[in-house]
Scaffold this active site. Sequence first.
Site, mmCIF file in Angstrom:
data_model
loop_
_atom_site.group_PDB
_atom_site.id
_atom_site.type_symbol
_atom_site.label_atom_id
_atom_site.label_comp_id
_atom_site.label_asym_id
_atom_site.label_seq_id
_atom_site.Cartn_x
_atom_site.Cartn_y
_atom_site.Cartn_z
ATOM 1 N N HIS A 19 5.078 8.215 6.359
ATOM 2 C CA HIS A 19 6.543 8.261 6.404
ATOM 3 C C HIS A 19 7.072 8.861 7.713
ATOM 4 O O HIS A 19 8.153 8.492 8.166
ATOM 5 C CB HIS A 19 7.075 8.988 5.161
ATOM 6 N N HIS A 42 4.921 -3.813 -0.401
ATOM 7 C CA HIS A 42 4.457 -3.018 -1.550
ATOM 8 C C HIS A 42 5.351 -1.784 -1.627
ATOM 9 O O HIS A 42 5.018 -0.729 -1.072
ATOM 10 C CB HIS A 42 2.998 -2.618 -1.382
ATOM 11 N N SER A 132 9.061 4.579 0.799
ATOM 12 C CA SER A 132 9.377 3.797 1.994
ATOM 13 C C SER A 132 10.720 3.046 1.900
ATOM 14 O O SER A 132 11.452 3.002 2.889
ATOM 15 C CB SER A 132 8.225 2.839 2.322
ATOM 16 N N GLU A 150 7.718 -5.497 -5.281
ATOM 17 C CA GLU A 150 6.956 -4.557 -6.111
ATOM 18 C C GLU A 150 6.540 -5.293 -7.378
ATOM 19 O O GLU A 150 7.386 -5.858 -8.082
ATOM 20 C CB GLU A 150 7.823 -3.326 -6.440
ATOM 21 N N ASP A 178 4.469 -10.976 -5.589
ATOM 22 C CA ASP A 178 3.319 -10.553 -4.796
ATOM 23 C C ASP A 178 3.763 -10.458 -3.327
ATOM 24 O O ASP A 178 4.116 -11.472 -2.709
ATOM 25 C CB ASP A 178 2.210 -11.606 -4.974
ATOM 26 N N GLY A 179 3.753 -9.243 -2.786
ATOM 27 C CA GLY A 179 4.248 -9.025 -1.423
ATOM 28 C C GLY A 179 3.451 -9.772 -0.363
ATOM 29 O O GLY A 179 4.010 -10.215 0.646
ATOM 30 N N ASP A 199 1.689 -1.778 2.529
ATOM 31 C CA ASP A 199 1.159 -0.503 2.030
ATOM 32 C C ASP A 199 0.654 -0.662 0.596
ATOM 33 O O ASP A 199 1.224 -0.105 -0.343
ATOM 34 C CB ASP A 199 2.307 0.535 2.117
HETATM 35 N N1 SAM Z 1 5.224 1.858 0.142
HETATM 36 C C1 SAM Z 1 5.489 2.842 -0.894
HETATM 37 C C2 SAM Z 1 5.942 4.135 -0.242
HETATM 38 O O1 SAM Z 1 5.509 4.440 0.889
HETATM 39 O O2 SAM Z 1 6.756 4.838 -0.838
HETATM 40 C C3 SAM Z 1 4.278 3.111 -1.758
HETATM 41 C C4 SAM Z 1 3.620 1.873 -2.269
HETATM 42 S S1 SAM Z 1 2.227 2.161 -3.283
HETATM 43 C C5 SAM Z 1 1.017 2.754 -2.173
HETATM 44 C C6 SAM Z 1 1.696 0.499 -3.574
HETATM 45 C C7 SAM Z 1 2.586 -0.254 -4.554
HETATM 46 O O3 SAM Z 1 2.251 -1.642 -4.515
HETATM 47 C C8 SAM Z 1 2.398 0.162 -6.003
HETATM 48 O O4 SAM Z 1 3.642 0.553 -6.515
HETATM 49 C C9 SAM Z 1 1.879 -1.099 -6.710
HETATM 50 O O5 SAM Z 1 2.392 -1.249 -8.027
HETATM 51 C C10 SAM Z 1 2.392 -2.201 -5.823
HETATM 52 N N2 SAM Z 1 1.623 -3.457 -5.804
HETATM 53 C C11 SAM Z 1 0.297 -3.651 -6.044
HETATM 54 N N3 SAM Z 1 -0.048 -4.919 -5.749
HETATM 55 C C12 SAM Z 1 1.077 -5.543 -5.307
HETATM 56 C C13 SAM Z 1 1.358 -6.847 -4.794
HETATM 57 N N4 SAM Z 1 0.381 -7.775 -4.694
HETATM 58 N N5 SAM Z 1 2.610 -7.131 -4.383
HETATM 59 C C14 SAM Z 1 3.602 -6.193 -4.465
HETATM 60 N N6 SAM Z 1 3.394 -4.945 -4.949
HETATM 61 C C15 SAM Z 1 2.148 -4.623 -5.345
#
Ligand code: SAM
Length: 325
Positions: A19, A42, A132, A150, A178-179, A199
């Site tokens: 961050h 993500h 984020s 997400e 799916d991101g 992320d």
């Molecule tokens: N970027 C966020 C932050 O810095 O505050 C933290 C993200 S966390 C490490 C990863 C997130 O990705 C989780 O909430 C998870 O549920 C989500 N996730 C997992 N696979 C995903 C996908 N294929 N596409 C989108 N989100 C996904």
Amino acid sequence: MFSYRHAFHAGNHADVLKHTTLVALMKYLTAKDTALSVIDTHAGAGLYRLDGDYTETSGEAREGVFKLLSKEKTPQKTPDGQKKPVLNATKKVASTDVLAPALQDYIHVLRGLNPQFAETGEAAHLKIYPGSPFIEQQFLSGRDKLKLFELHPTDFKSLSGNIEQLGVGRQVTVAREDGFEALKTFLPPPARRAMVLCDPSYEMKSDYARVSACMADAVKRFATGTYVVWYPVIPRPEAHDLPRKLKTLAVKASRSWLHAVLTVKSSKLITDTDGEVIRPGLPASGMFIINPPHTLKADLQAALPQMVALLGQDRNAGFTLNHGG
Ligand code: SAM
């Protein structure tokens, strides 16, 4: 799949690295007077309570953001489990007593969400931690756009609710998609300027290969975007390979890159007095940025030694900062 919840980890040392870097990137990229598209593949839940059940259980923020504030008053647990503000004067910030500008900017963002913390400067009043999406959103101006993805149903619901409360309309969109896949449909961006944060939770080891494939595809679609990847430094071949693959793809595409790693402790397994092996928790993490702003290296060069001084847990603590292109 989907056992990962970022709420357990909010404000830990990896979040401090990620961050602080994100704040420095957003500050630079939004200072230009042309529109910027920000895509967070993500996104997580967006906001986390530092005094909530998840964060209290894991206590990771105590070893992360709270230590950063330890030149002020830091909440620590007493043996009876009560929180008590104590003055932590044991750690000296490297070379100077003033925090590096990038760390000051990061703390400034935390103040924006915690009025009582902003007013008193007391770490004990830091109750809300921004993920984020909220960091990115704080820097946007009217012409910029933020797209958030997400997949987790609960985190998606929290994220949607948190973003709705901002009342910013279509400037920020949230999708339960799916991101990795969704990113393709946004590149190249209409504004011709974009920053992508990738992320994932790396719950599945296939995430590592998906990150490098997704970044390779993104650079092909839009070569001048700024691509930002966080990854855990853990004893797993895929985790070691990821920064190497990202560097290779940047070099092959003639793109500049920057790679920062923050280590807070040894990755060796610990054995307790009963001979039980204790997992040490995440010892280190890295940020790999393709097409970083020219200012980022100096920002991190000043901030990383201070992160090591304040967040380091043993003599293995340290950082590396490499760049090329
Ligand atoms: N970027 C966020 C932050 O810095 O505050 C933290 C993200 S966390 C490490 C990863 C997130 O990705 C989780 O909430 C998870 O549920 C989500 N996730 C997992 N696979 C995903 C996908 N294929 N596409 C989108 N989100 C996904």
